[in-house]
Scaffold this motif. Structure first.
Motif, PDB file in Angstrom:
ATOM      1  N   GLY A 268       0.711  -1.113   0.023  1.00 40.94           N
ATOM      2  CA  GLY A 268      -0.022  -0.167  -0.086  1.00 40.94           C
ATOM      3  C   GLY A 268       0.871   1.228  -0.096  1.00 40.94           C
ATOM      4  O   GLY A 268       0.406   2.289   0.595  1.00 40.94           O
ATOM      5  N   LEU A 269       1.997   1.301  -0.643  1.00 44.76           N
ATOM      6  CA  LEU A 269       2.943   2.350  -0.436  1.00 44.76           C
ATOM      7  C   LEU A 269       3.046   2.834  -1.898  1.00 44.76           C
ATOM      8  O   LEU A 269       4.246   3.303  -2.346  1.00 44.76           O
ATOM      9  N   ASN A 270       2.134   2.875  -2.760  1.00 41.66           N
ATOM     10  CA  ASN A 270       2.144   3.318  -4.041  1.00 41.66           C
ATOM     11  C   ASN A 270       2.943   4.682  -4.327  1.00 41.66           C
ATOM     12  O   ASN A 270       3.595   5.065  -5.150  1.00 41.66           O
ATOM     13  N   PHE A 271       2.738   5.617  -3.213  1.00 41.56           N
ATOM     14  CA  PHE A 271       3.239   6.815  -3.215  1.00 41.56           C
ATOM     15  C   PHE A 271       4.823   6.752  -3.212  1.00 41.56           C
ATOM     16  O   PHE A 271       5.181   7.757  -3.491  1.00 41.56           O
ATOM     17  N   ALA A 272       5.446   5.856  -2.711  1.00 40.72           N
ATOM     18  CA  ALA A 272       6.580   5.837  -2.538  1.00 40.72           C
ATOM     19  C   ALA A 272       7.255   5.277  -4.000  1.00 40.72           C
ATOM     20  O   ALA A 272       8.616   5.119  -4.186  1.00 40.72           O
ATOM     21  N   VAL A 273       6.370   4.799  -4.942  1.00 42.81           N
ATOM     22  CA  VAL A 273       7.185   4.370  -6.255  1.00 42.81           C
ATOM     23  C   VAL A 273       6.698   5.789  -7.137  1.00 42.81           C
ATOM     24  O   VAL A 273       5.860   6.064  -7.495  1.00 42.81           O
ATOM     25  N   SER A 274       7.959   6.768  -7.102  1.00 40.59           N
ATOM     26  CA  SER A 274       7.677   8.067  -7.645  1.00 40.59           C
ATOM     27  C   SER A 274       7.304   7.928  -9.205  1.00 40.59           C
ATOM     28  O   SER A 274       7.797   6.936  -9.971  1.00 40.59           O
ATOM     29  N   LYS A 275       6.473   8.929  -9.529  1.00 43.06           N
ATOM     30  CA  LYS A 275       5.974   8.878 -11.120  1.00 43.06           C
ATOM     31  C   LYS A 275       7.020   8.711 -11.963  1.00 43.06           C
ATOM     32  O   LYS A 275       6.981   7.760 -13.122  1.00 43.06           O
ATOM     33  N   ARG A 276       7.982   9.449 -11.811  1.00 42.53           N
ATOM     34  CA  ARG A 276       9.106   9.642 -13.060  1.00 42.53           C
ATOM     35  C   ARG A 276       9.872   8.103 -13.025  1.00 42.53           C
ATOM     36  O   ARG A 276      10.052   7.680 -14.098  1.00 42.53           O
ATOM     37  N   ARG A 277      10.271   7.643 -11.862  1.00 40.58           N
ATOM     38  CA  ARG A 277      10.891   6.182 -11.731  1.00 40.58           C
ATOM     39  C   ARG A 277       9.800   5.240 -12.314  1.00 40.58           C
ATOM     40  O   ARG A 277      10.111   4.308 -13.154  1.00 40.58           O
ATOM     41  N   ARG A 278       8.489   5.464 -12.242  1.00 36.50           N
ATOM     42  CA  ARG A 278       7.475   4.302 -12.688  1.00 36.50           C
ATOM     43  C   ARG A 278       7.554   4.418 -14.456  1.00 36.50           C
ATOM     44  O   ARG A 278       7.309   3.604 -14.963  1.00 36.50           O
TER      45      ARG A 278
END
Lengths: 386, 121
Positions: A268-278
């Motif tokens: 539940g830590l989607n926020f920790a996967v930054s958009k740029r990295r994704r």
């Protein structure tokens, strides 16, 4: 809790904890106070209402600094960020000076090697402040040092004292001792001069409350601890209440809710996967995690309200028909709510708040209901968006 | 009326053929804030050493064992709503269950006041 006592390390404030009546227990290889005489319940509530002072010196603060800094702030930061980004899923390059980010170090299959904080130095180009968990720090530091190679030097600061002052009155108290701290906003840090010594103060914590984490030299640790405790709004708080506060805040604990099989998406830590990295898919385990972002997820971390006895780590989670669908990864009694709560993993089909489930406590089935986390609202100090 | 103690920090206060069982002040201090008590069923037959109840603190669950064999005759329902009685008054209002003692000679194997005080020194 089975570590042999002879191998336990002591923290710089060890004697102080004992003098205050702290009940010392083995924790992450260190002897640390689980509670003081007032007890976990009173300590927990004090922190929610005033300011609780925690010794978290078992954790792993460190600095990663370019071997040959260029002097150019942006280029220097980009260079040091590039060294650690291959290890983590967060956007480290995008940090502003003084900004701290919660991120995860991942293995090749996207499982969490650790969760950690990485901050960009507000002053020195090409320097990061990195704080990792106690139980994993030797491995984490080895991985970071290896990734840095000869381009940057990792300096451990885990022989100092790391204190956390948490609660609604924490920052006001700290600001009387270290003026200027109140100007920090949530998830930023800065160095402060205090009595001829340097303190590194981050406005962060793991209790759901506003507060700061303070890195201090061994020499000044007792003086700082005493100065903080001299304020009547502050009481010493043990690791028992730190854990119950963390649980109420719905935050995962490494080694319990997070391990090398759990991805940030599952946790539940989607926020920790930054958009740029994704978008770049340039972090370990990206293939799995990007699939999980699209909804292809085997399990997900949920919060549970539990009726009756606390369901603790390892308890089975069952659906209404009695089929086992998951497992509790941390659970206990929530002092602020006066009821049992838990975190655990279930398939997404059971993850919607309001879903009726059961937990097995000592072989007895008890009703449980999926609930949104945090169980107790966070009260971080965020600056209003301009 | 005598009170005996187990090495696991249960007390049993003997009144005739009935024993009143709870945990000692030493034990409640060690456990910290009690937040939940799982009581035995009335009528449950216990062998000496059987798990009779569970006392939960914020941090952990602790089993309470039967200091002697017997049948549970009564449980302290007050603890369901107020488990903290075990902290504030462990040996009186914080009692956990009453047991009809099968074999009074088993009491001889338990610790007396002095021996228990010695154990917890």
């Amino acid at each position: 809790m089975s570590e042999p006592e002879t191998q336990l390390k002591t923290v710089p404030l060890d004697a102080g904890h004992v003098a205050l009546g702290g009940r010392m227990v083995p924790f992450g290889g260190y002897s640390l106070p689980v509670q003081y005489p007032s007890g976990i319940m009173a300590e927990h509530k004090w922190t929610r209402e005033h300011a609780g002072l925690f010794d978290v010196s078992h954790m792993g603060p460190s600095f990663l600094t370019l071997t040959n800094p260029t002097g150019d702030a942006e280029a220097g930061h980009a260079a040091v960020a590039e060294l650690v980004e291959p290890l983590v899923c967060g956007d480290i390059k995008g940090l502003k000076p003084g900004q701290v980010r919660y991120t995860l170090m991942l293995n090749e299959s996207g499982g969490a090697i650790d969760d950690l904080m990485i901050g960009r130095s507000p002053l020195f180009p090409g320097s990061l402040y990195i704080v990792v968990n106690a139980g994993t720090k030797d491995n984490d530091f080895a991985l970071i040092a290896k990734a840095a190679g000869d381009k940057a030097k990792l300096t451990r600061a885990d022989d100092g004292a790391l204190l956390a002052l948490q609660g609604p009155e924490a920052v006001a108290v700290l600001d009387t001792i270290v003026p200027g701290v109140a100007d920090l906003s949530f998830m930023t840090y800065a160095p402060f001069d205090w009595n001829g010594s340097k303190l590194i103060i981050a406005r962060s914590g793991y209790t759901g409350e506003d507060g700061c984490e303070i890195l201090c030299s061994v020499e000044k640790a007792v003086q700082l601890w005493d100065a903080l405790l001299a304020d009547e709004r502050v009481k010493p708080i043990g690791l028992g209440a730190r854990d119950s506060l963390r649980l109420e805040a719905g935050l995962p604990l490494y080694g319990h809710d997070l391990d090398e099989t759990v991805s940030p998406t599952e946790a539940g830590l989607n926020f920790a996967v930054s958009k740029r990295r994704r978008e770049a898919a340039d972090f370990p385990g990206a293939a799995r995690i990007i699939k999980e972002f699209a909804g292809d997820l085997a399990r997900i971390r949920v919060g549970l309200f539990v009726e009756g006895a606390p369901a603790r780590e390892g308890a089975d989670i069952l659906d209404e028909s009695g089929a086992v669908v998951g497992r509790v990864t941390s659970g206990g009694f929530a002092p602020s709510l006066a009821r049992a709560i838990a975190l655990g993993f279930v398939p997404p089909a059971y993850a919607a708040p309001g879903t009726k489930l059961q937990v097995s406590v000592r072989g007895r089935l008890q009703p449980a209901e999926v609930t949104a986390t945090p169980f107790v609202p966070h009260r971080y100090h965020r600056k209003p968006k301009a | 009326m005598t009170t005996k103690f187990s090495p696991d920090h249960e007390y049993i206060r003997v009144e005739g053929s009935t024993g009143i069982v709870g945990i000692t002040n030493y034990a409640q201090e060690a456990l910290g804030d009690i937040v939940f008590v799982e009581l035995p069923a009335v009528g449950k037959v216990l062998r000496k050493g059987d798990e009779a109840a569970v006392v939960e603190s914020v941090k952990a669950a602790s089993e309470i064992y039967a200091p002697v064999a017997g049948t549970v005759t009564e449980v302290n329902e007050e603890l369901s709503g107020n488990p903290g009685l075990i902290n504030t008054d462990p040996t009186a209002t914080g009692w956990i269950y009453k047991i009809a003692i099968n074999n009074p000679s088993e009491l001889d194997d338990l610790l007396d006041d002095a021996a228990y005080a010695d154990l917890t020194k």
